[in-house]
Motif scaffolding. Structure first.
Motif, mmCIF file in Angstrom:
data_model
loop_
_atom_site.group_PDB
_atom_site.id
_atom_site.type_symbol
_atom_site.label_atom_id
_atom_site.label_comp_id
_atom_site.label_asym_id
_atom_site.label_seq_id
_atom_site.Cartn_x
_atom_site.Cartn_y
_atom_site.Cartn_z
ATOM 1 N N ARG A 1 5.504 6.379 6.835
ATOM 2 C CA ARG A 1 6.407 7.013 7.823
ATOM 3 C C ARG A 1 6.511 6.142 8.441
ATOM 4 O O ARG A 1 6.661 6.616 10.039
ATOM 5 N N VAL A 2 5.680 5.421 8.913
ATOM 6 C CA VAL A 2 5.204 4.657 10.213
ATOM 7 C C VAL A 2 5.283 3.138 10.019
ATOM 8 O O VAL A 2 5.423 2.780 8.837
ATOM 9 N N PRO A 3 6.107 2.248 10.766
ATOM 10 C CA PRO A 3 5.660 0.389 10.148
ATOM 11 C C PRO A 3 4.409 0.351 10.133
ATOM 12 O O PRO A 3 3.233 0.803 10.030
ATOM 13 N N VAL A 4 4.698 -0.744 8.679
ATOM 14 C CA VAL A 4 3.095 -1.136 7.906
ATOM 15 C C VAL A 4 3.312 -2.503 8.524
ATOM 16 O O VAL A 4 4.232 -3.440 8.212
ATOM 17 N N PHE A 5 1.971 -3.676 8.096
ATOM 18 C CA PHE A 5 1.881 -4.762 9.195
ATOM 19 C C PHE A 5 1.441 -4.985 7.099
ATOM 20 O O PHE A 5 0.562 -4.588 6.143
ATOM 21 N N ALA B 1 -2.487 10.988 4.143
ATOM 22 C CA ALA B 1 -2.460 12.222 5.629
ATOM 23 C C ALA B 1 -2.028 10.751 6.843
ATOM 24 O O ALA B 1 -0.856 11.453 7.503
ATOM 25 N N MET B 2 -2.501 9.954 6.385
ATOM 26 C CA MET B 2 -2.299 8.756 7.864
ATOM 27 C C MET B 2 -1.364 7.504 7.442
ATOM 28 O O MET B 2 -0.585 7.394 8.590
ATOM 29 N N LEU B 3 -0.486 7.987 6.285
ATOM 30 C CA LEU B 3 0.307 7.285 5.928
ATOM 31 C C LEU B 3 2.245 8.389 6.723
ATOM 32 O O LEU B 3 2.907 7.536 7.066
ATOM 33 N N ARG B 4 1.415 9.580 6.425
ATOM 34 C CA ARG B 4 2.532 10.008 7.261
ATOM 35 C C ARG B 4 2.460 10.399 8.124
ATOM 36 O O ARG B 4 3.275 11.086 9.375
#
Length: 428
Positions: free
Chosen positions: A228-232, A199-202
């Motif tokens: 589905r959001v930017p990743v560090f 859920a967080m990754l979406r």
């Protein structure tokens, strides 16, 4: 509806609520004063020290479960808290509070010929989702750094450190409450259900602005695949130390031992030792002997095996492996260029070091090794935001977009442009 579906739906609903609360809190934090944020951090540090017995009791549950599950000693060490480590976490919060507030910093300003005045100004990212594994101290570090930079944080720790993280998080909430800031500014996901990570990754319906993974290769690969959001990105810490033929033996021996053995389970631990094959035999031998005598298993190439019968033959997959244990791969290479080539092939662009007294060789290494952190005559275990003066870190970013190296408060901000005019219109 069967039981798995019901649990999945319940988790989805829980995470939506967490996301909405974080989004609302992020708007308040974006305009919070430095005094408010610092007061929350100082109060949280005080609460941590006061809650030391509770935190130790919670940590004992996690340690007992890890040992019962047969986890290796290095894993247990990453998980372990004691009074000294808890005080270190509290000190870390105080150090973050003492840092300059990044929000509102003017990065650049200029005036155009038409009289428009431009400023590039630091602003918070918004809501940061931090997904991490066995280190309970990350709960405090990540929450505090996000807060200092004016961001809301959603923390999802590993099941192995769940009890410890819950106890530490309660202290952070106490600090927020004392400073009059929303308690939802730092939330800890209360379930160990893996669907919470999904859920967080979406992005939680647009509530999460960036994800920071901190853990093993499996976690990072999942995050990069599903996000589905930017990743560090924080990949494996496949760190190298190269000993050049111009190295000072008095420096090289203790430095290599520290780089490997100070704490074997951290991402800045040296996993591969490279030694110039053109160097004297008495350069390789004492380093290998010191590692073996300190309890490190050495897996080496043919030249390394000759210096001590305790050295095991290295297998092909020992190079490029993150051991996170008292094990090191050793290889002799053809000078600094051989070391650079080996690191390019097997490294993870995390942290790599050279030991040499030759300034030209050091500069060649610094300029040509494409890693987030490159050191000369210093231990790779300095790959830590606190050691950089950042007051702590969420992780070591090995990507090249936005943030690279230790992710501290400045790296948890973006910027916007403020433009001031006096009635200018753009010509047709």
């Amino acid at each position: 509806m069967n039981k798995p579906e019901r649990i999945e739906n319940e988790t989805a609903e829980l995470m939506r609520g967490i996301g909405q609360a974080a989004k609302a809190a992020s708007r308040r934090l974006a305009i919070a004063t430095p005094e408010e944020k610092n007061a929350a951090l100082i109060a949280a540090a005080k609460a941590l020290r006061a809650a030391t017995p509770k935190i130790l009791a919670a940590n004992a549950q996690d340690i007992e479960a890890a040992k019962a599950a047969g986890r290796p000693a290095a894993f247990v060490d990453r998980l372990l808290l004691n009074e000294k480590r808890i005080d270190g976490i509290a000190v870390g919060l105080e150090e973050i509070a003492a840092l300059p507030d990044p929000v509102g910093t003017v990065l650049a300003e200029w005036t155009r010929p038409n009289g428009l005045k431009f400023q590039r100004v630091r602003v918070p990212l918004g809501t940061i989702g931090i997904i991490y594994e066995s280190r309970p101290n990350v709960t405090a570090d990540a929450g505090a750094l996000a807060l200092k930079a004016g961001n809301a944080a959603i923390l999802r720790g590993g099941s192995e450190s769940h009890h410890s993280s819950v106890a530490i998080h309660a202290c952070l909430v106490e600090g927020l409450r004392a400073a009059g800031l929303p308690e939802a500014a730092i939330q800890l996901v209360p379930t160990t259900d893996r669907e919470a990570v999904g859920a967080m990754l979406r992005g939680l319906d647009g509530s999460v602005d960036v994800i920071v993974p901190r853990g093993g290769k499996g976690l990072v690969e999942r995050v990069q695949s599903e996000a589905r959001v930017p990743v560090f990105a924080h990949l494996e810490g496949i760190c190298h130390t190269y000993v050049d033929q111009g190295a000072d033996m008095k420096i090289a021996v203790p430095l290599v031992v520290n780089a490997k053995m100070r704490r074997t389970g951290i991402c800045g631990a040296t996993e591969c030792l490279l030694v110039d094959k053109n160097a004297r035999t008495d350069l390789l031998s004492p380093i290998v002997k010191a590692l073996l005598d300190d309890g490190c298993e050495v897996r080496g190439d043919e030249a390394t095996q000759k210096v001590d019968p305790r050295v095991k033959a290295a297998q092909a997959d020992d190079y490029g492996k993150e051991f996170l244990d008292a094990v090191i791969a050793v290889k002799t290479v053809d000078g600094v260029d051989g070391a650079i080539e080996h690191i390019a092939r097997y490294g993870s662009q995390h942290t790599d070091a050279i030991i040499t007294e030759c300034e030209a060789t050091a500069e060649r290494f610094l300029n040509r090794v494409d890693s987030a952190i490159v050191l000369v005559n210093a231990s790779t275990q300095f790959a830590d935001g606190g050691e950089f003066g950042f007051g702590g870190e969420i992780g070591i970013a090995t990507g090249k977009m936005h943030a690279r190296g230790p992710v501290g408060v400045e790296q948890l901000t973006s910027f916007k442009y403020k433009v001031r005019g006096t009635g200018q219109t753009r010509p047709k």
